[in-house]
Design an enzyme around this catalytic site. Structure first.
Site, PDB file in Angstrom:
ATOM      1  N   CYS A   1       0.825  -1.208   0.000  1.00 56.81           N
ATOM      2  CA  CYS A   1       0.000   0.000   0.000  1.00 56.81           C
ATOM      3  C   CYS A   1       0.862   1.262   0.000  1.00 56.81           C
ATOM      4  CB  CYS A   1      -0.908  -0.013   1.225  1.00 56.81           C
ATOM      5  SG  CYS A   1      -1.881   1.480   1.445  1.00 56.81           S
TER       6      CYS A   1
ATOM      7  N   CYS B   1       0.828   2.941   3.499  1.00 50.91           N
ATOM      8  CA  CYS B   1       1.710   2.314   4.485  1.00 50.91           C
ATOM      9  C   CYS B   1       3.172   2.623   4.177  1.00 50.91           C
ATOM     10  CB  CYS B   1       1.485   0.806   4.499  1.00 50.91           C
ATOM     11  SG  CYS B   1      -0.186   0.304   4.965  1.00 50.91           S
TER      12      CYS B   1
END
Length: 219
Positions: A82, A85
């Site tokens: 992601c 993240c």
């Protein structure tokens, strides 16, 4: 037909309002204790960038062994691929000089190994471990349904920030289980950030302050 249209609009509006409620009300926000995290069973993620991650169950150990080596900051990653993240990991990495100065280690845990090696490029200087029982994501796991995540205003704000930082990512892997950040030392959790939505990164200034306050007390 108009009635159906009003009904659909009301349902959508209700879903939007629910999705944007504080998530501690909808999925909970119970912070773990030191004893809970110390019992986590971890396995080092091995392999160079973009290679297949390797996990050897013979290398499993408890987080308590990691904590005994000294104070450490641990990021529980929602999804290694992601961009949100990865942006948080990159921000935490900017604190590495300060962490090194204060003798504080840096690590990340993932609940699946997919994409973990590529994640390392945003987290140099920190080791990455597979949390085999998702202990760092408990004690009450917080799963944010996809429809809720996509309806939250904060999701798009966080995506914009990641794109502004020129962070790239993908859609591979399980992304509903929210993570967090912990500063752990002397059998205690000095700082806790529980992710409230996709891309809800720990405030870097608050993390820095927590590091500095902790080290000041230790002198």
């Amino acid at each position: 037909m108009a009635f159906l249209g009003y009904g659909a609009a009301a349902a959508l509006g209700g879903a939007f309002i629910y999705a944007n409620l504080p998530t501690y009300l909808t999925i909970g926000a119970v912070a773990p204790t030191f004893a809970h995290l110390a019992a986590a069973k971890l396995i080092p993620i091995k392999g160079s960038l973009k290679e297949i991650e390797t996990v050897d169950k013979k290398e499993i150990f408890t987080a308590d062994e990691l904590f005994k080596k000294g104070p450490i900051m641990v990021m529980a990653v929602r999804r290694p691929g992601c961009m949100l993240c990865r942006r948080e990991a990159a921000e935490l990495h900017t604190l590495l000089p300060l962490l090194n100065e204060k003798g504080i280690g840096l690590a990340a845990v993932v609940h699946e190994s997919r994409g973990a090696n590529e994640f390392k490029s945003y987290f140099p200087g920190g080791d990455v471990y597979l949390d085999t029982e998702r202990t760092f994501y408990g004690p009450n796991e917080r799963w944010l349904p996809h429809w809720v995540g996509f309806l939250r205003i904060g999701t798009y704000s966080n995506v914009y920030k990641a794109k502004q930082a020129k962070i790239e990512g993908n859609m591979e892997g399980e992304g509903r289980l929210l993570g967090g950040v912990y500063l752990i030392a002397n059998n205690n959790i000095v700082y806790t950030h529980l992710e409230k939505e996709w891309g809800d990164a720990a405030n870097i200034d608050e993390v820095r302050e927590a590091v500095e306050k902790f080290t000041t007390k230790m002198k």
